[in-house]
Structure formats: C-alpha cells, structure tokens
Enzyme design. Structure first.
Site, short mmCIF file in Angstrom:
data_model
loop_
_atom_site.label_atom_id
_atom_site.label_comp_id
_atom_site.label_asym_id
_atom_site.label_seq_id
_atom_site.Cartn_x
_atom_site.Cartn_y
_atom_site.Cartn_z
N GLU A 35 7.61 -8.32 6.13
CA GLU A 35 8.50 -7.94 5.03
C GLU A 35 8.93 -9.14 4.20
O GLU A 35 8.96 -9.07 2.97
CB GLU A 35 9.78 -7.28 5.59
CG GLU A 35 9.67 -5.82 5.91
CD GLU A 35 11.00 -5.27 6.38
OE1 GLU A 35 11.46 -4.27 5.80
OE2 GLU A 35 11.60 -5.85 7.31
N TRP B 283 12.57 -0.86 -10.47
CA TRP B 283 11.45 -1.12 -9.56
C TRP B 283 10.30 -0.26 -10.05
O TRP B 283 10.38 0.96 -10.04
CB TRP B 283 11.85 -0.75 -8.13
CG TRP B 283 10.90 -1.18 -7.08
CD1 TRP B 283 10.43 -2.44 -6.84
CD2 TRP B 283 10.31 -0.35 -6.05
NE1 TRP B 283 9.60 -2.45 -5.74
CE2 TRP B 283 9.51 -1.17 -5.25
CE3 TRP B 283 10.39 1.02 -5.77
CZ2 TRP B 283 8.79 -0.69 -4.16
CZ3 TRP B 283 9.67 1.50 -4.68
CH2 TRP B 283 8.89 0.65 -3.89
N ARG C 101 18.71 -4.38 -3.74
CA ARG C 101 17.98 -3.12 -3.63
C ARG C 101 16.51 -3.25 -3.99
O ARG C 101 15.72 -2.35 -3.77
CB ARG C 101 18.65 -2.07 -4.54
CG ARG C 101 20.05 -1.72 -4.11
CD ARG C 101 20.74 -0.87 -5.15
NE ARG C 101 20.20 0.47 -5.23
CZ ARG C 101 20.63 1.51 -4.53
NH1 ARG C 101 21.62 1.34 -3.67
NH2 ARG C 101 20.11 2.70 -4.68
N ASN D 159 17.00 6.54 -11.95
CA ASN D 159 16.38 6.29 -10.64
C ASN D 159 15.68 7.57 -10.21
O ASN D 159 16.25 8.65 -10.31
CB ASN D 159 17.43 5.93 -9.59
CG ASN D 159 18.02 4.56 -9.78
OD1 ASN D 159 17.54 3.78 -10.60
ND2 ASN D 159 19.07 4.26 -9.03
N GLY D 160 14.45 7.44 -9.72
CA GLY D 160 13.72 8.61 -9.26
C GLY D 160 12.39 8.74 -9.97
O GLY D 160 11.89 7.80 -10.59
N CYS E 279 15.97 1.11 -7.26
CA CYS E 279 16.59 0.68 -8.52
C CYS E 279 18.10 0.89 -8.53
O CYS E 279 18.63 1.79 -7.91
CB CYS E 279 15.98 1.45 -9.68
SG CYS E 279 14.22 1.71 -9.58
N LYS F 103 9.56 -7.36 10.47
CA LYS F 103 10.42 -8.36 9.83
C LYS F 103 9.59 -9.51 9.26
O LYS F 103 9.86 -9.99 8.16
CB LYS F 103 11.44 -8.90 10.83
CG LYS F 103 12.55 -7.96 11.14
CD LYS F 103 13.44 -7.72 9.92
CE LYS F 103 14.04 -6.35 9.93
NZ LYS F 103 13.16 -5.23 9.68
N HIS G 177 -8.10 -2.62 23.94
CA HIS G 177 -8.81 -1.49 23.36
C HIS G 177 -9.18 -1.75 21.90
O HIS G 177 -9.28 -0.81 21.11
CB HIS G 177 -7.96 -0.22 23.48
CG HIS G 177 -7.74 0.19 24.91
ND1 HIS G 177 -8.72 0.76 25.69
CD2 HIS G 177 -6.63 0.08 25.69
CE1 HIS G 177 -8.23 1.01 26.90
NE2 HIS G 177 -6.97 0.60 26.93
N LYS H 225 15.76 -1.76 -0.96
CA LYS H 225 16.65 -1.56 0.18
C LYS H 225 16.71 -0.09 0.58
O LYS H 225 16.57 0.25 1.74
CB LYS H 225 18.05 -2.07 -0.15
CG LYS H 225 19.04 -1.94 1.01
CD LYS H 225 18.62 -2.77 2.19
CE LYS H 225 19.63 -2.70 3.33
NZ LYS H 225 19.15 -3.44 4.51
N GLU I 14 9.06 -3.93 15.50
CA GLU I 14 10.15 -4.35 14.61
C GLU I 14 10.05 -5.85 14.29
O GLU I 14 10.29 -6.27 13.16
CB GLU I 14 11.50 -4.03 15.25
CG GLU I 14 12.71 -4.52 14.48
CD GLU I 14 12.87 -3.91 13.10
OE1 GLU I 14 13.73 -4.41 12.34
OE2 GLU I 14 12.15 -2.95 12.76
#
Length: 626
Positions: A506, A74, A27, A100-101, A2, A503, A522, A621, A499
């Site tokens: 996401e 958020w 963010r 925020n938090g 946020c 991406k 496996h 973010k 990675e």
C-alpha cells in the site's frame, strides 16, 4: 475517497473551504477545485495535484464571497487534468456541482444533452449533472433555455426542485454539493450511497463528506441518509426526501477533538496512529469487560442477544484490512465459541448469489462505515431478512445506522490512508465477541477468564512492540532495495501475514504477497532466491515447528528471512537473517503484536524509499464506489 466541503454564511468562504479540504487530504485524490459566488457570478479555480497547488493559486488571485464549494477528486472518468477536476458547470457557468460517486447512465444522458445543444468541457460523468440540472432550471420568464431545452415549456423552478427533477433521470451513487449564481443564498446537498453531513452553526452552515472538515467550526452535525436533500441558507436548513417531504432530524454532537486529527509531533499520521494502538485497544474494550470474571459486555449487541445465542452461522464481510481482521476473528470465534464462521470479501459476496439459512447472522466490518462493497453486502442480507451486525469506527455512518445492532470501535479518526489502529481495535472486539458468544456455547469460565486477563494486558504488550521501532527501522534499511517480498504465517497469523504484506505494498509500491506458510510448497516457493525475501511470523505457538520447517525450506533455496518471533526464542536466530521479537502471549492474541511490528517495518521501509506514506498514490481512505 474524494472529499467535499461546502459553506454558506457570514465568513469569507475561501479559508473555510481550503482548510476543510486540507483535512480531507488523507482520503486520496489527484486534483482539487473550488467555486465561490463573488457577489456577481461564480468563480471557479482548479489545480492538478495537492491542495497546496490550489491554495497557491488562491493566494495569487483570492476570491471574495461567503458561499462556495470545494472538492478533491480521485479520477474515475477521464484523465487527471484541470478540465476534469471539480467543480463542473452548466453551459452558462451559473450552476456549479461537486460530486462523489459514479453516474452509471451518464453516457446516454450526455448524448441526449448534446443533441439539445449542451457543450461539455470535460470527460467526466459529473459534468452531466450540471447540464441536466440546467435543463430543469430555466431562467425566470425566459422563452428559451441556454441550450434550447425545457425552459420554453416550464415555469421557473427553485434550484432544489430543479435538482430533484434532474436526479430522477440519474442512476448511480452520489454525494453532491451544488450552488447557483441565480440563487446565491442557497447551498444544496444530496446523498445517495456516498456519505455527506450537514454542519450546523450560528448564521452559517456547512456540508462535508467527513466530520473532520467541520470540527473547527461546529460540533453539531446531521449525517444525511440515502435519498435525502439538504437545503442550507445562512439562516437555517431543511432536509427533505427525494419526494420533497420534510424530514425531522436531530443533530448529533461530535465528540472528536481537533487535536486528535493533528500529527501531534509525529512526522506522519501513519506513525502517530501506529503508536496510538495501545490507547485504541483500551478505548475499544473500555466498559466492555464485566466485573464478573470471564464475561464480556457489548451493549450494542444486547438488543439481539437472544437471536445471537440461537444463531447457527456467522457470516463476516469486509474489505482490505477489515476483511483480514475478520479472518482473525474467524479463528477466535470458531475456537472459543464453537460457532461456524464464514468470512467473505464484501466485493464478491453478493455476486456469488449467497445462500442464507435460518439462524444465519451477517457481521459487516468497516472502519469508515461507508465502504460501498460492504454496504452492498449488508443490504443483500437485509433483503433476505437476515439479522445484521456491524463493527465500525465512525458514529452515525451508514453501516452503523442500517445494521440491526453493532459495536463501535471508539478509536477516534484514522487519517492515514493505510489502516493501522483500526485493525487492532477490530481484532480486540472480535476477542470480546468470542468470549460473549463462547460463554453461551460451553466456553469454560477458567478459559474465558484467561482470555479476558490477557486482553487486558494487550495495551502494555503492544507498547513493548512499539519500543522496537528503531530496531525495526535498522532492519528496513537492510531491505530497502528489494522489490519483492512474501509474508507467511499459519493459523491466527495467516491473516496477519496478509495484513503485513498489504501494508507494505500500500505505502511503498513494491510487490508483497501474504499467504499461508503451508501453501509455500504448492507453487510460491518457486519464486524464492537471494533477491526475494520472506517475512515469516513464527511465534512460540501450536504451529511453531511447522513454521520453522517452512523457514528452513526457504533458507535452503537462498532466500533471506525476517522472522517475527517470541521473546526468548534464540533458536530462530540461527536460521533467520533478522528477527523482530514480540512479547509472549496467548496464541489468539499474537496478531495484535505481530501486526504492529509489521506496520512499523512497512512504514520505515516506505519512508526510506521516499514514499508519501499518509497519502499513497491511487488509494482512497474510504472507498465509497465499487
């Protein structure tokens, strides 16, 4: 996550707040709201969705006033709704709070406040703070508070003291901005494990959770530390600790350029940042390659170089992309510095009761320098008296301040939520660390020179990869209907495969799994069929033949294959359905070329599917809560 922006001064607050919060849209958020003192009372407006929705409301009914706060939320407590959007107020609407938090004990605080008569309008933990401050903030000469609380037995307290007393009852993390209609010449900011900074102007001051929000107005900032409160007025500012002791803090000068946080002609920040990777590698290595051939110079590590020469184990912690950059670094440092390296997910590190031994060093990797889990892992190590290092991008961030030594990335702001240039920067720095440590641990000068020489070539080689963007887009067109992918690689390209998969999921919301190619048989190979493509990273390296065998196993089961291969490898075209070529390089540097190619694939794939690549749903973010 946020965003917070606050303003007090001589301008109209509304445009400052709206422009500031728009710069923080990257963010991740689901609603936004603001509060402005209009000369008589605090007016609040909220909107679900993008800041543009809030801006539209303000265009219809603007609020005049020269002090205010704004927030992009958020959701953590309560559904996405206008009622749950910030700012939140006390019973009388005299106090407005953005946060925020997470307040861990909000339920018990809320129940106590409700017993005293406080009426809540939301499901959030944040609203508890507004009512708790009200309890400690009685009206001057009042016989009884708005909710029958402590006013009858307390003398008048200034806003900052009421906030301080309220927070003594709170457990949790917070970055707070607070205004009061009773003292409209004050803007309060408080930090505890959630980043905030104070922007210093002439006759005006700012609060923000990210420096980009204040860049159009000032370059002088103070990054607040945990347990600090800032009291801002149009005329000046003071910073105190939680016990009301004045702190002396010197402002820092921001070196970022406003233009660097604009799109610069690209359709999305993510594409711009993908194409900034050659420059990012240059900036991350500039001044860090010694004139003496085969030597790396990392000035931020020099104060502890003696301890690094004697360390016995390096523990790397990070989350998401930073964690995966650390996995590449693990291969580099073990191969060339012959030093044991352990890479841990920061979110799990402290919960498994890590065992530290003499000679251990912990390295925290975080683009923002504020990642809550990584910071917690760092503090766990510090409590155990372990030497701590950092690789971070944001100057003045918490991890940068709390580590004993470290390296800045110097890649400028990364706006898109999905990290791109931060990864290549971090891997480049790990290469320098490998040389620095290796030269003290038997790395041959000839080998060190070759590594440094190839690192110098990386910006040009990455640029060559980026020239294939349109070709990669054509491949993405062929695969845009698929909803499941598996990414495979070996050795250095095992984390590169992870990675690449990260991406894709996401920003496009399709299932993608990254794994070691050797693990396919496996279990995971059971998923392969004509509707389950594989992206195989198979450059000409020491495990090339193994990778080819894995690709053949997949093709034998009817699975489509996109290969990332070395230029000139024609044989792989016979077994892969599509090939993305990257230049030939030393094995340790192949992730620096493979990952930008996979970033482009993910970008084009997501755009073709109509996704918002800069602000993917449900993501933030900088993850500043656990």
């Amino acid at each position: 996550m946020c965003g917070i922006v606050g303003y007090i001064g001589k301008r109209q607050a509304l445009p400052v707040l709206l422009e500031g919060i728009k710069t923080l849209e990257y963010r991740g958020y689901d609603s936004a709201g603001l509060a402005i003192f209009n000369g008589d009372k605090i007016e609040v407006q909220r909107a679900v969705g993008r800041v543009a929705n809030l801006e539209r409301k303000m265009g219809e009914n603007p609020i005049a006033g020269s002090s205010g706060i704004v927030h992009s939320r958020w959701a953590t407590h309560g559904i996405v709704s206008e009622a749950n959007a910030h700012p939140h107020a006390d019973c009388k609407g005299e106090i407005s709070v953005v946060h925020n938090g997470i307040i861990e004990n909000y339920k018990e605080l809320k129940e106590e406040l409700q017993r005293k008569g406080h009426v809540f309008a939301s499901e959030t933990d944040t609203e508890t703070l507004a009512h708790l401050i009200e309890e400690h903030y009685p009206a001057r000469n009042a016989k009884q508070g708005a909710a029958g609380g402590r006013a009858s037995r307390s003398s008048f307290l200034p806003l900052e003291d009421a906030v301080r007393r309220a927070l003594r009852e709170v457990r949790g993390t917070y970055g707070l901005a607070i205004i009061s209609a009773r003292e409209p010449d004050k803007l309060i900011a408080v930090r505890n494990f959630s980043p905030l900074l104070v922007g210093i102007g002439k006759g005006e001051h700012f609060i923000a959770s990210d420096a980009s929000a204040v860049l159009p107005y000032t370059r002088k900032v103070i990054y607040m530390e945990d347990g600090e409160m800032a009291l801002l007025t149009p005329k000046g500012f003071k910073i105190f600790d939680i016990d009301n002791r004045l702190r002396s803090r010197k402002p820092q000068k921001l070196e970022w350029d406003v233009e660097k946080i604009q799109k610069g002609g690209y359709p999305h920040f993510m594409l711009k940042e993908i194409f900034e990777q050659p420059e990012a590698i240059i900036n991350s290595t500039r001044g860090r390659i010694a004139k003496t051939p085969g030597q790396a110079v990392l000035g931020g590590l020099m104060p502890v170089i003696g301890e690094l020469q004697n360390m016995r184990r390096l523990i790397v912690v990070g989350c998401g992309t930073a964690y995966l950059a650390g996995r590449v670094g693990e291969y580099m440092i073990e191969e060339f510095a012959r030093l044991p390296v352990e890479v841990d997910l920061a979110s799990e590190f402290r919960y498994r009761k890590p065992v530290f031994e003499k000679g251990d060093v912990l390295l925290a990797v975080s683009q923002s320098g504020e990642t809550a889990d990584t910071l917690a892992a760092l503090r766990e190590a510090k409590e155990q008296k372990v030497l701590t290092l950092g690789i971070v991008n944001v100057v003045g961030s918490t991890i940068a301040r709390e580590t004993d030594a470290g390296v800045y990335q110097h890649v400028g702001p990364e706006i898109a939520v999905a990290s791109t240039k931060a990864f290549t920067s971090q891997v480049s720095i790990f290469a320098l660390v490998s040389v620095l440590l290796g030269r003290n641990r038997g790395l041959a000068p000839k080998t060190a020179k070759a590594l440094i020489a190839e690192l110098r070539r990386m910006p040009k080689l990455v640029g060559e990869v980026l020239k294939a963007s349109e070709r990669i887009k054509e491949i993405a067109v062929e695969y845009q209907k698929f909803r499941n992918f598996i990414y495979i690689g070996r050795k250095y390209n095992f984390p590169a495969a992870m990675e690449g998969a990260l991406k894709l999921k996401e920003i496009s919301y399709v299932h993608a799994e990254g794994m070691s190619a050797g693990e396919m048989k496996h279990g995971s190979i059971a998923m392969i069929d004509a509707d389950f493509p594989t992206v195989a990273i198979a450059p000409l390296d020491s495990v090339y033949d193994k990778n080819i065998s894995n690709i053949e196993e997949i093709k034998a089961r009817g699975g489509p294959v996109i290969a990332v291969a070395t230029e000139g490898d024609r044989a792989i075209k016979k077994i892969a359905d599509h090939v993305i070529y990257i230049p030939k390089t030393l094995e340790m540097f192949t992730p620096l070329l493979a990952v930008p190619a996979l970033q482009l694939f993910a970008y084009h794939f997501a755009v073709l599917r109509g996704c918002d690549v800069d602000k993917p749903r449900n993501l933030a973010k900088s993850v500043t809560v656990e």
